[in-house]
Design an enzyme around this catalytic site. Structure first.
Site, mmCIF file in Angstrom:
data_model
loop_
_atom_site.group_PDB
_atom_site.id
_atom_site.type_symbol
_atom_site.label_atom_id
_atom_site.label_comp_id
_atom_site.label_asym_id
_atom_site.label_seq_id
_atom_site.Cartn_x
_atom_site.Cartn_y
_atom_site.Cartn_z
ATOM 1 N N ARG A 240 0.865 -1.175 0.000
ATOM 2 C CA ARG A 240 0.000 0.000 0.000
ATOM 3 C C ARG A 240 0.895 1.217 0.000
ATOM 4 N NH1 ARG A 240 -3.910 -2.154 -1.427
ATOM 5 N NH2 ARG A 240 -5.949 -2.315 -0.456
ATOM 6 N N GLU A 269 -1.946 8.134 -3.880
ATOM 7 C CA GLU A 269 -2.322 7.788 -5.258
ATOM 8 C C GLU A 269 -3.755 8.244 -5.544
ATOM 9 O OE1 GLU A 269 -1.542 3.514 -4.686
ATOM 10 O OE2 GLU A 269 -3.677 3.139 -5.040
ATOM 11 N N HIS A 287 -1.457 0.642 -9.617
ATOM 12 C CA HIS A 287 -2.191 -0.209 -8.670
ATOM 13 C C HIS A 287 -2.988 -1.302 -9.402
ATOM 14 C CE1 HIS A 287 -4.026 -0.212 -4.369
ATOM 15 N NE2 HIS A 287 -4.004 -1.435 -4.882
HETATM 16 C C1 DGY Z 1 -6.268 -5.197 -2.744
HETATM 17 O O1 DGY Z 1 -7.053 -6.113 -2.982
HETATM 18 O O2 DGY Z 1 -6.020 -4.818 -1.599
HETATM 19 C C2 DGY Z 1 -5.649 -4.544 -3.931
HETATM 20 O O3 DGY Z 1 -4.583 -3.727 -3.561
HETATM 21 C C3 DGY Z 1 -6.688 -3.744 -4.676
HETATM 22 O O4 DGY Z 1 -7.082 -2.657 -3.870
#
Ligand code: DGY
Length: 334
Positions: A240, A269, A287
């Site tokens: 993240r 982001e 992402h």
């Molecule tokens: C998740 O599933 O956490 C991916 O990063 C998509 O947000």
């Protein structure tokens, strides 16, 4: 009896919308992800359930503005955007989507790590810019992946899937750092060795960050950790934004203190730190680690199953398959 109303806060597969429409009145944010707090609260008012992704902030203010909410079901595995305690306190069931995206996300993390090590996007940009006019022994010479030491920060499902790829497919010794150690049998599958965080950063040739975002994980990779890395090492973040200090990383790349990086997630982001955009030795993707069509469909289906079950319909009413706070259902009046 009136049908319950649910809001799908992002454009999604028609098949999943049709499926939900069999049981609910469904409102879909077809124009894009509905994440702006006031717009989300307005649209969610009167809804019993929300199907969300990893971005809209689900907090006490939203819950208080939408007292009819009974379920918030995310198609993401990471749920740092949802205040689960606030939901639990108000009897709102929360679910995420673990398991279905593990292998797809691990594929992408491995691909990013390889792309950074072997300078894939940097060399492609060079070629596309028409700058390739000769062959040189050191042209875009990068770092080997096979046989190098793979370091994994965060050894959950996705971390273990990346470790398997490295150990079994590329002959990489694997070291990892995680709050809790794997049991010896799981460590043995990939011959992974637990090390403390400084050792991970000092010894690994390629580091992949897959730790979930929590307040404690904020800037877990910053100036100090980057300072421990080998000049030949790479860093890949598929966890993240916020786990890695992007400004510190941009400085390390700019000063050549590490060889390369690859990032699929960013602080703030879809904004990206200008220092990262300016750096050449960094692979940047928007992402998309879990973005294969099959996996995105599986994530959406799992969120729909949770929503149905949390609102008392579907094949397992009252038993959402991947609830994060199932205790709220036990407390509901029958
Ligand atoms: C998740 O599933 O956490 C991916 O990063 C998509 O947000």
């Amino acid at each position: 009896m009136d049908r319950l109303r649910v809001l799908v806060t992002l454009p999604l597969f028609d098949e999943v919308i049709d499926r939900l429409s069999a049981s609910f009145d469904v409102d879909v944010s077809r124009e894009g992800i509905l994440a702006e707090p006031e717009a989300l609260a307005r649209r969610a008012a009167g809804c019993a359930g929300l199907l969300v992704s990893g971005s809209p902030r689900i907090d006490a203010a939203l819950l208080d503005a939408c007292p009819g909410l009974r379920a918030v079901c995310s198609m993401a595995v990471g749920f740092n955007n949802i205040d689960v305690d606030a939901c639990t306190a108000r009897g709102v069931l929360v679910s995420n989507a673990p398991g279905v995206l593990t292998e797809t996300t691990a594929d992408f993390g491995f691909a990013l790590m390889m792309a950074a090590a072997r300078r894939l996007t940097e060399s492609e940009h060079y070629l596309r810019a028409g700058r390739w006019n000769t062959w040189r022994y050191d042209m875009f010479a990068g770092q080997d992946v096979h046989g190098s030491t793979l370091g994994i920060l965060g050894m959950g499902r996705i971390g273990q899937a990346i470790a398997r790829r490295g150990a079994l497919g590329f002959g990489m010794p694997v070291i990892y750092h995680n709050r809790s150690r794997l049991d010896p049998a799981a460590e043995a599958v990939v011959s992974a060795r637990w090390v403390d965080k400084p050792t991970l950063f000092a010894e690994a040739d390629h580091i992949v960050v897959v730790v979930p975002y929590t307040p404690q994980a904020h800037h877990m990779v910053g100036e100090a950790e980057l300072g421990l890395m080998k000049r030949t090492a790479t860093l890949t973040n598929i966890a993240r934004g916020g786990v890695v200090d992007d400004a510190a990383l941009a400085r390390a790349l700019g000063e050549g203190r590490i060889a390369a990086a690859a990032l699929d997630v960013f602080e703030g982001e879809p904004q990206v730190h200008p220092g990262l955009l300016a750096a050449t030795h960094v692979v940047l993707t928007p992402h998309i680690a879990s973005a294969s069509l099959r996996t995105r469909r599986a994530m959406a289906d799992l969120a729909a199953s949770n929503l149905e079950a949390a609102l008392g319909v579907g094949p397992t009413p009252g038993r959402p398959p991947t609830a994060l706070n199932p205790q709220v259902l036990a407390a509901r009046p029958c």
